[in-house]
Design a protein around this motif. Structure first.
Motif, PDB file in Angstrom:
ATOM      1  N   ALA A   1      13.404   0.791   2.018  1.00  0.00           N
ATOM      2  CA  ALA A   1      14.143   1.839   2.730  1.00  0.00           C
ATOM      3  C   ALA A   1      13.327   3.129   2.792  1.00  0.00           C
ATOM      4  O   ALA A   1      13.442   3.888   3.751  1.00  0.00           O
ATOM      5  N   ASP A   2      12.499   3.378   1.787  1.00  0.00           N
ATOM      6  CA  ASP A   2      11.610   4.538   1.837  1.00  0.00           C
ATOM      7  C   ASP A   2      10.494   4.333   2.844  1.00  0.00           C
ATOM      8  O   ASP A   2      10.033   5.280   3.475  1.00  0.00           O
ATOM      9  N   TRP A   3      10.051   3.080   2.990  1.00  0.00           N
ATOM     10  CA  TRP A   3       8.926   2.757   3.886  1.00  0.00           C
ATOM     11  C   TRP A   3       9.362   2.756   5.339  1.00  0.00           C
ATOM     12  O   TRP A   3       8.708   3.337   6.196  1.00  0.00           O
ATOM     13  N   LYS A   4      10.447   2.096   5.650  1.00  0.00           N
ATOM     14  CA  LYS A   4      10.948   1.991   7.024  1.00  0.00           C
ATOM     15  C   LYS A   4      12.302   2.679   7.123  1.00  0.00           C
ATOM     16  O   LYS A   4      13.078   2.686   6.167  1.00  0.00           O
ATOM     17  N   ASP A   5      12.585   3.222   8.299  1.00  0.00           N
ATOM     18  CA  ASP A   5      13.855   3.902   8.505  1.00  0.00           C
ATOM     19  C   ASP A   5      14.493   3.395   9.782  1.00  0.00           C
ATOM     20  O   ASP A   5      13.830   3.289  10.811  1.00  0.00           O
ATOM     21  N   SER A   6      15.754   3.061   9.708  1.00  0.00           N
ATOM     22  CA  SER A   6      16.495   2.564  10.855  1.00  0.00           C
ATOM     23  C   SER A   6      17.928   3.071  10.766  1.00  0.00           C
ATOM     24  O   SER A   6      18.441   3.299   9.673  1.00  0.00           O
TER      25      SER A   6
ATOM     26  N   ALA B   1       0.829  -1.203   0.000  1.00  0.00           N
ATOM     27  CA  ALA B   1       0.000   0.000   0.000  1.00  0.00           C
ATOM     28  C   ALA B   1       0.869   1.260   0.000  1.00  0.00           C
ATOM     29  O   ALA B   1       0.572   2.231  -0.704  1.00  0.00           O
ATOM     30  N   PHE B   2       1.954   1.238   0.774  1.00  0.00           N
ATOM     31  CA  PHE B   2       2.861   2.379   0.803  1.00  0.00           C
ATOM     32  C   PHE B   2       3.466   2.623  -0.574  1.00  0.00           C
ATOM     33  O   PHE B   2       3.519   3.756  -1.056  1.00  0.00           O
ATOM     34  N   VAL B   3       3.926   1.550  -1.218  1.00  0.00           N
ATOM     35  CA  VAL B   3       4.565   1.700  -2.523  1.00  0.00           C
ATOM     36  C   VAL B   3       3.546   2.126  -3.577  1.00  0.00           C
ATOM     37  O   VAL B   3       3.859   2.948  -4.451  1.00  0.00           O
TER      38      VAL B   3
ATOM     39  N   ASN C   1      19.962  -7.649  -1.073  1.00  0.00           N
ATOM     40  CA  ASN C   1      19.712  -7.005   0.217  1.00  0.00           C
ATOM     41  C   ASN C   1      20.049  -5.526   0.106  1.00  0.00           C
ATOM     42  O   ASN C   1      20.629  -5.086  -0.878  1.00  0.00           O
ATOM     43  N   GLY C   2      19.679  -4.793   1.126  1.00  0.00           N
ATOM     44  CA  GLY C   2      19.965  -3.368   1.155  1.00  0.00           C
ATOM     45  C   GLY C   2      19.774  -2.826   2.554  1.00  0.00           C
ATOM     46  O   GLY C   2      19.158  -3.462   3.415  1.00  0.00           O
ATOM     47  N   GLN C   3      20.325  -1.653   2.795  1.00  0.00           N
ATOM     48  CA  GLN C   3      20.185  -1.008   4.092  1.00  0.00           C
ATOM     49  C   GLN C   3      18.920  -0.160   4.107  1.00  0.00           C
ATOM     50  O   GLN C   3      18.507   0.368   3.087  1.00  0.00           O
ATOM     51  N   PHE C   4      18.341  -0.060   5.300  1.00  0.00           N
ATOM     52  CA  PHE C   4      17.198   0.838   5.461  1.00  0.00           C
ATOM     53  C   PHE C   4      17.320   1.635   6.725  1.00  0.00           C
ATOM     54  O   PHE C   4      18.116   1.357   7.577  1.00  0.00           O
TER      55      PHE C   4
ATOM     56  N   LYS D   1       1.137   4.051  -3.126  1.00  0.00           N
ATOM     57  CA  LYS D   1       0.874   5.472  -2.882  1.00  0.00           C
ATOM     58  C   LYS D   1       2.083   6.338  -3.220  1.00  0.00           C
ATOM     59  O   LYS D   1       1.928   7.421  -3.771  1.00  0.00           O
ATOM     60  N   ASN D   2       3.306   5.877  -2.911  1.00  0.00           N
ATOM     61  CA  ASN D   2       4.489   6.727  -2.991  1.00  0.00           C
ATOM     62  C   ASN D   2       5.563   6.275  -3.979  1.00  0.00           C
ATOM     63  O   ASN D   2       6.521   7.014  -4.196  1.00  0.00           O
ATOM     64  N   GLY D   3       5.451   5.084  -4.535  1.00  0.00           N
ATOM     65  CA  GLY D   3       6.541   4.532  -5.346  1.00  0.00           C
ATOM     66  C   GLY D   3       6.486   4.914  -6.809  1.00  0.00           C
ATOM     67  O   GLY D   3       5.488   5.427  -7.318  1.00  0.00           O
ATOM     68  N   THR D   4       7.585   4.626  -7.494  1.00  0.00           N
ATOM     69  CA  THR D   4       7.640   4.826  -8.941  1.00  0.00           C
ATOM     70  C   THR D   4       6.936   3.654  -9.623  1.00  0.00           C
ATOM     71  O   THR D   4       6.627   2.644  -8.980  1.00  0.00           O
ATOM     72  N   SER D   5       6.749   3.760 -10.923  1.00  0.00           N
ATOM     73  CA  SER D   5       6.058   2.681 -11.635  1.00  0.00           C
ATOM     74  C   SER D   5       6.884   1.393 -11.611  1.00  0.00           C
ATOM     75  O   SER D   5       6.329   0.297 -11.489  1.00  0.00           O
ATOM     76  N   LYS D   6       8.216   1.502 -11.697  1.00  0.00           N
ATOM     77  CA  LYS D   6       9.060   0.311 -11.647  1.00  0.00           C
ATOM     78  C   LYS D   6       9.039  -0.316 -10.256  1.00  0.00           C
ATOM     79  O   LYS D   6       9.037  -1.539 -10.123  1.00  0.00           O
ATOM     80  N   GLU D   7       9.022   0.514  -9.211  1.00  0.00           N
ATOM     81  CA  GLU D   7       8.935  -0.016  -7.851  1.00  0.00           C
ATOM     82  C   GLU D   7       7.591  -0.703  -7.633  1.00  0.00           C
ATOM     83  O   GLU D   7       7.518  -1.773  -7.020  1.00  0.00           O
TER      84      GLU D   7
END
Length: 164
Positions: free
Chosen positions: A139-144, A80-82, A161-164, A84-90
């Motif tokens: 990483a856009d959805w959650k922040d740590s 739902a977050f993506v 994998n990736g950092q968030f 609303k806020n994501g790009t078409s590729k995301e």
């Protein structure tokens, strides 16, 4: 005392110290979370009682939406977050997400989340490119301060994998 006794005593003391530190670290986070929830609930009750009926209609709808998001699975919240806020590729990459674990509780020390997808083929398959997009959207959805999200395919093989 003999050498074996000193080593055994040192191990027992070390385990006790580690146990005490981990118990104290868990207590601090839990109290803060429950206090925040209690104060928010109290604020909602007083705010609802003092406001007039017409002004109450929209906040009630917002509260209902918030409760629906809380009841939704982590994967549904992420999607739902993506949307609303994501790009078409995301949006396209996240449409393949089937399950998200570990995104709900964070302590900013070592946060780890797992995202499962319906891609196949492991790291050499078709999902490695979209896995980077999924990690970026996460990483856009959650922040740590120290978070790591890991993306898996349908068979549980690592995609990225990736950092968030």
């Amino acid at each position: 005392m003999g050498m074996k006794t000193k080593i055994a005593l040192g191990a027992v003391v070390g385990i006790a110290v580690i146990g005490a530190l981990s118990a104290n670290a868990g207590d601090g986070d839990g109290d803060a979370k429950s206090d925040n929830r209690t104060s928010a609930s109290a604020g909602e009750k007083t705010g609802g009682a003092s406001e007039a009926k017409p002004a109450d209609d929209k906040p009630s709808e917002d509260k209902a939406e918030d409760k629906a998001e809380e009841k939704a699975s982590q994967a549904e919240q992420f999607k739902a977050f993506v949307q609303k806020n994501g790009t078409s590729k995301e949006k396209d990459a996240v449409s393949h997400v089937t399950k998200v674990q570990g995104a709900d509780e964070q302590n900013d020390i070592l946060d780890a989340a797992d995202v499962y997808t319906d891609f196949t083929g492991g790291i050499m398959g078709e999902g490695t490119g979209p896995a980077k997009l999924i990690a970026s959207a996460f990483a856009d959805w959650k922040d740590s301060e120290n978070g790591l999200v890991t993306i898996y395919d349908a068979d549980g093989e690592l995609l990225g994998n990736g950092q968030f």
